[in-house]
Design an enzyme around this catalytic site. Structure first.
Site, PDB file in Angstrom:
ATOM      1  CG  ASP A 179       9.507  34.122  52.959  1.00  0.00           C
ATOM      2  OD1 ASP A 179       9.087  33.200  53.900  1.00  0.00           O
ATOM      3  OD2 ASP A 179       8.858  34.585  51.995  1.00  0.00           O
ATOM      4  NE  ARG A 180      19.266  31.520  54.135  1.00  0.00           N
ATOM      5  CZ  ARG A 180      20.150  30.339  54.165  1.00  0.00           C
ATOM      6  NH1 ARG A 180      19.696  29.239  53.481  1.00  0.00           N
ATOM      7  NH2 ARG A 180      21.588  30.615  54.475  1.00  0.00           N
TER       8      ARG A 180
END
Length: 368
Positions: A179-180
């Site tokens: 995930d970012r």
């Protein structure tokens, strides 16, 4: 014989070194550089053999939406060995692929005249630390806040930055995703054979599995030393178009996480998360479902608590506390055991130190 990411930094090009994302030198004509002015015919080599046509086009036509790639294949503008072909076709060594002229990541942005890769390099001008590298694999220490790839409103990510830094690299593909806002170990394949081998490992199609461990700081006092969580998860799209994952025991996919308590910190607990399946947002959704959301999670977390944690007087945590700390697997080409570890980032170290000091102060006050 076992190899680890902590061994001699000169051995097998391991250790931690920094890649600076800079404007690449003038591009040389190569397989990954089709012309923007005229149709190009590209000969498939061994590195790209077995790859789906749509994935091959996405790799060489960086920045072009997949919907557009599908359209030019369906319309016959893309051809293989002079014939029309389906996007799912798997390329074979020696295939000749016709690619029409199209604006790609290497062409200029009309409004500025600045090459797209140069513009991206300016935006992504930050160090990407290398934890391990050999001829087949690359392990990056991904910082929080940087997407692994462009898309969904993000114009660039780790893989685009690496391709800009290494314009002569024949093959660079993500093995998995983070995930970012998650930091830590991210694997990139430098050979297709390595990618397919690692994907087979992730699917459970091999005798050995890939071990992936994360540190997560959760709200509340986690009661168990160790807990196996098997709760099915399903993806859905909200009315606003946002992609989310939720628990769905009827139609969801199996998801298995092993949580081990690492440290109690008052009303927060540091956990090790060993994921046995690789579902999207698996750790985050499992923990929220159990009533222990990750501190700083802006999608599934406790939003009021997140706001409190962000305040400087409360530790100043500005991100989700989720870190991919370790990956262990058998090298897909040599069979050697690799253990690649990412140290906890400074912002997470500082926040843990704050919680420890606050906990100590509370104990001292209670005993006074």
């Amino acid at each position: 014989m076992a190899l680890t990411g902590k061994s001699d930094p000169k051995a097998r090009q391991g250790g931690k070194s920094a890649i600076k994302v800079e404007i690449p030198a003038a591009a040389k004509k190569s397989l990954a550089s089709p012309s923007a002015d005229a149709a190009s015919t590209l000969k498939i080599d061994e590195a790209h053999s077995g790859q789906r046509l749509d994935n091959f086009l996405a790799a060489i036509l960086k920045g072009v939406p997949k919907s557009h790639l599908y359209r030019i294949v369906r319309s016959g503008e893309v051809r293989v060995n002079k014939g029309r072909i389906d996007v799912a076709y798997r390329l074979v060594d020696g295939d000749m692929v016709r690619v029409p002229p199209i604006r790609t990541a290497n062409t200029a942005i009309p409004s500025t005249g600045v090459p797209f890769e140069a513009n991206m390099a300016v935006k992504a001008r930050q160090s990407l630390s290398v934890l391990f590298e050999d001829d087949a694999l690359l392990a990056i220490d991904k910082p929080a806040g940087l997407a692994v790839h462009g898309g969904s409103g993000v114009s660039f990510g780790v893989i685009e930055a690496l391709r800009a830094q290494r314009p002569d690299a024949k093959y660079l593909e993500l093995v998995h995703r983070l995930d970012r806002e998650t930091s830590g170990v991210l694997l990139v394949a430098k050979k297709r054979s390595a990618l397919t081998g690692l994907h087979a490992m992730l699917r459970g199609d091999t005798d050995t599995r890939m071990e992936k461990n994360y540190h997560a700081l959760v709200k509340g006092d986690w009661p168990d030393e160790k807990r196996h969580v098997r709760v099915k998860l399903a993806k859905r799209v909200t009315a606003s178009g946002e992609k989310r994952v939720s628990v769905d025991e009827e139609d969801g996919q199996d998801a298995h996480t092993i949580f081990t308590r690492v440290e109690r910190l008052g009303m927060a607990t540091l956990l090790n998360c060993d994921i046995r399946t690789g579902r999207t947002h698996q750790i985050r959704v499992h923990l929220t479902y159990l009533g222990f959301p990750i501190i700083g999670d802006d999608k599934y977390g406790d939003f009021a608590l997140n706001k409190i944690a962000q305040a400087t007087k409360n530790g100043g945590l500005k991100r989700m506390f989720l870190h991919a700390r370790l990956v262990r697997f058998a090298h897909p080409l040599t069979g050697e055991l690799l253990t690649i570890e990412s140290p906890q980032p400074p912002d997470l170290v500082r926040y843990l130190a704050f919680l420890r000091s606050r906990q100590l102060a509370a104990k001292q006050a209670a005993s006074a």
